[in-house]
Motif scaffolding. Structure first.
Motif, PDB file in Angstrom:
ATOM      1  N   LYS A 161      34.716  10.014 -16.533  1.00  0.00           N
ATOM      2  CA  LYS A 161      35.086  11.323 -16.012  1.00  0.00           C
ATOM      3  C   LYS A 161      35.625  11.259 -14.578  1.00  0.00           C
ATOM      4  O   LYS A 161      36.456  12.059 -14.175  1.00  0.00           O
ATOM      5  CB  LYS A 161      33.833  12.211 -16.046  1.00  0.00           C
ATOM      6  N   PHE A 162      35.134  10.265 -13.778  1.00  0.00           N
ATOM      7  CA  PHE A 162      35.487  10.231 -12.359  1.00  0.00           C
ATOM      8  C   PHE A 162      36.841   9.604 -12.068  1.00  0.00           C
ATOM      9  O   PHE A 162      37.337   9.693 -10.957  1.00  0.00           O
ATOM     10  CB  PHE A 162      34.425   9.455 -11.571  1.00  0.00           C
ATOM     11  N   GLU A 181      25.067  12.342 -12.598  1.00  0.00           N
ATOM     12  CA  GLU A 181      26.283  12.088 -11.837  1.00  0.00           C
ATOM     13  C   GLU A 181      27.482  12.846 -12.386  1.00  0.00           C
ATOM     14  O   GLU A 181      28.418  13.117 -11.652  1.00  0.00           O
ATOM     15  CB  GLU A 181      26.600  10.583 -11.764  1.00  0.00           C
ATOM     16  N   ILE A 182      27.464  13.181 -13.685  1.00  0.00           N
ATOM     17  CA  ILE A 182      28.686  13.810 -14.192  1.00  0.00           C
ATOM     18  C   ILE A 182      28.702  15.321 -13.959  1.00  0.00           C
ATOM     19  O   ILE A 182      29.726  15.959 -14.107  1.00  0.00           O
ATOM     20  CB  ILE A 182      28.970  13.517 -15.687  1.00  0.00           C
ATOM     21  N   ASP A 215      30.450   3.584 -13.490  1.00  0.00           N
ATOM     22  CA  ASP A 215      30.614   5.035 -13.309  1.00  0.00           C
ATOM     23  C   ASP A 215      31.188   5.631 -14.581  1.00  0.00           C
ATOM     24  O   ASP A 215      31.941   4.983 -15.296  1.00  0.00           O
ATOM     25  CB  ASP A 215      31.606   5.333 -12.165  1.00  0.00           C
ATOM     26  N   HIS A 216      30.871   6.875 -14.809  1.00  0.00           N
ATOM     27  CA  HIS A 216      31.391   7.552 -16.003  1.00  0.00           C
ATOM     28  C   HIS A 216      32.914   7.703 -15.921  1.00  0.00           C
ATOM     29  O   HIS A 216      33.457   7.933 -14.826  1.00  0.00           O
ATOM     30  CB  HIS A 216      30.748   8.930 -16.116  1.00  0.00           C
ATOM     31  N   ALA A 269      24.470  11.185 -20.091  1.00  0.00           N
ATOM     32  CA  ALA A 269      25.922  11.150 -20.295  1.00  0.00           C
ATOM     33  C   ALA A 269      26.415   9.767 -20.706  1.00  0.00           C
ATOM     34  O   ALA A 269      27.483   9.627 -21.295  1.00  0.00           O
ATOM     35  CB  ALA A 269      26.631  11.606 -19.031  1.00  0.00           C
ATOM     36  N   LYS A 270      25.620   8.729 -20.387  1.00  0.00           N
ATOM     37  CA  LYS A 270      26.027   7.369 -20.746  1.00  0.00           C
ATOM     38  C   LYS A 270      25.202   6.829 -21.908  1.00  0.00           C
ATOM     39  O   LYS A 270      25.392   5.666 -22.304  1.00  0.00           O
ATOM     40  CB  LYS A 270      25.880   6.441 -19.532  1.00  0.00           C
ATOM     41  N   CYS A 276      20.870   5.620 -14.368  1.00  0.00           N
ATOM     42  CA  CYS A 276      21.927   4.854 -13.716  1.00  0.00           C
ATOM     43  C   CYS A 276      21.879   5.123 -12.219  1.00  0.00           C
ATOM     44  O   CYS A 276      21.115   5.962 -11.741  1.00  0.00           O
ATOM     45  CB  CYS A 276      23.295   5.243 -14.280  1.00  0.00           C
TER      46      CYS A 276
END
Ligand code: SF4
Ligand code: SF4
Lengths: 218, 284
Positions: free
Chosen positions: B109-110, A168-169, B106-107, A151-152, A159
């Motif tokens: 999205k959060f 994480e997403i 952190d993405h 996702a990153k 990560c």
């Protein structure tokens, strides 16, 4: 293929409010395969337009709407129906819509949102696996793309958000780096873990992309 | 030389805490809160933590640094491309900031701007490499710098990550790229920390263990559901659930974790989320 979906009908209602007569264009390639702009969807869209009290002057499903010259040629066969319309509605990806908007004089209304270059997992299930970065790293990552499926888009490992090998997403998604690691291990090689991957050269992806075959390649 | 780097080099146990910049321009409460910190070597200044937009970490860190508080500037790759990261680092050096915690982030999205386009032009390993380059007097494309920054770059790690070996591959890369210390994600289990510290031994890079004050079982459940990389074990959630006074139970848990860190690590990083008055209780 390019995965696309029909825009929300309220948005289309708004976009079409100033027109009474419409000509419809679909695409026989990707938009047909993902059931957004094939014969069947054109027919359904036509019914919806009629229910909105619009008149449909004609329709065509072009072989590959992204082929600018072929799209123009196919449309010429429907010259009169296009002429009679106030606007042309295109159910094709953003490329296809622009082939049409660059070849007809009429206003063009795009009916689809284009989302990503997708693989078909099974019928109706599409997944993005490549985002066309122009500098492919797959040979080092056991054929799993971190640029797209992480996702990153990280290039040097997971990560801190990875939990039990998941991303994480979205806990439903496996962490791309976990998959890369496992497949490299099963192939008994280090692959991408053998080096620190330098920052990506994004100039390969400069917009708008242009590419020409050299004379001997054509 | 920053105090943090000196203390770690001399083998003294360090304590870091953290402060989040305000949402808005009102800096006074953050500055006043830091004034009250006691026995802290340096204060981390978080960077749009949890992907929530706040005043720039660099701006608050610069103010703190000028008011005499040593900071650890957190910098993430989520919101800046490689050019912005380099300019921010040079800017940080100009304000006398030395300690860095270099993160992926952190993405988006959060956070509170889920529609934002996340950048991630670099990852944390590449950010460390770039920082080493700046310290050697060149930018990412090899141009010479007029005035060379001095930093003490650190990186983050989650010792509880699974698969462990995969996480550790990245730790090794971070060390090779110039990470001089690690601050960890919140620690909840002794055995995870022990296993991690055993693997760290040959690398010889100090580790500052993350200790999070959990005020209640409710907060623990929230963290488990919403914060990437944080998993409070069920035993601790139960303990907080049973406690007559969950806050003091939370302080007791944090104090125990600090005890593990004193045994295994080179320092602790306290995350008290505004309950800075509990710090003395956690450290005793
Ligand atoms: S690295 Fe990924 S995004 Fe780039 S070309 Fe290869 S598969 Fe596509
Ligand atoms: S959990 Fe894995 S896939 Fe998800 S953002 Fe982190 S590294 Fe990428």
């Amino acid at each position: 293929m390019i995965i696309s979906e029909l825009k929300p009908l309220e948005e289309l209602q708004q976009a079409l409010s100033e027109f009474d007569k419409l000509f419809l264009v679909g695409c026989a390639a990707c938009a047909t395969a993902c059931k957004a702009g094939g014969e069947e969807e054109i027919f359904k869209f036509q019914e919806w337009l009629v229910a909105q009290e619009k008149e449909v002057t004609g329709s065509v499903v072009i072989d590959e709407a992204c082929h600018i010259m072929r799209a123009a040629r196919d449309l010429r066969h429907h010259k009169n129906a296009v002429r009679d319309a106030d606007a042309v509605v295109v159910l094709a990806c953003g490329s296809g819509i622009q082939s049409i908007s660059s070849t007809v004089e009429k206003r063009v209304v795009g009916g689809l949102n284009s989302m990503f270059l997708g693989n078909v997992r099974r019928f109706g299930h599409y997944e993005e696996m490549c985002s066309l970065c122009g500098d492919c790293i797959l040979n080092e990552t056991a054929g799993i793309c971190p640029v797209t499926t992480c996702a990153k888009g990280l290039l040097n490992g997971p990560c801190g958000g990875m939990e039990d090998g998941h991303c994480e997403i979205d806990a439903e998604l496996e962490c791309a780096w976990c998959l890369i690691y496992e497949r490299l291990q099963s192939q008994d090689r280090q692959g991408v873990f053998a080096r620190r991957v330098p920052p990506k050269n994004w100039s390969h992806r400069r917009k708008p992309g242009r590419y020409r075959l050299k004379d001997g390649e054509r | 030389m920053s105090h943090l780097s000196e203390q770690l080099a001399s083998g003294r146990f360090v304590v870091t805490a953290e402060i989040a910049p305000p949402k808005g321009t009102h800096l006074a409460p953050a500055l006043a809160a830091v004034e009250k910190f006691e026995g802290i070597t340096a204060v981390n200044v978080t960077d749009n933590q949890g992907a929530n937009m706040r005043l720039s970490s660099l701006a608050l860190a610069a103010q703190l640094q000028q008011a005499g508080t040593e900071t650890v500037l957190q910098l993430t790759c989520r919101d800046r491309n490689r050019m912005a990261l380099q300019s921010d680092l040079l800017g940080a050096a100009a304000f006398g900031i030395e300690n860095l915690l270099l993160l992926s982030g952190d993405h988006s999205k959060f956070g509170d701007h889920p529609d934002a386009r996340p950048v991630f032009d670099l990852d944390s390993v590449q950010l460390l490499d770039m920082t080493a380059g700046l310290m050697a007097g060149v930018d990412m494309v090899g141009n010479a710098l007029n005035g060379v920054p001095h930093f003490f770059p650190g990186a983050a790690v989650n010792p509880a990550a699974d698969p462990f070996e995969l996480m550790f591959q990245k730790v090794s890369k971070k060390v090779a790229s110039g990470a001089r210390f690690f601050q960890t994600q919140s620690i909840f289990e002794y055995k995870n920390l022990e296993r991690f510290m055993l693997s760290m031994e040959p690398l010889n890079v100090p580790v500052i263990a993350g200790v999070l004050l959990i005020r209640s079982a409710k907060m623990a459940r929230f963290l488990n559901a919403n914060i990437p990389g944080v998993q409070v074990p069920k035993a601790l959630v139960d303990r907080l659930d049973r406690a007559a006074d969950p806050m003091s139970e939370g302080v007791a848990i944090a104090r125990e974790t600090v005890g593990w860190a004193r045994e295994l690590c080179q320092g602790v990083h306290l995350m008290t989320l505004g309950h800075d008055d509990k710090i003395p209780g956690i450290l005793t």
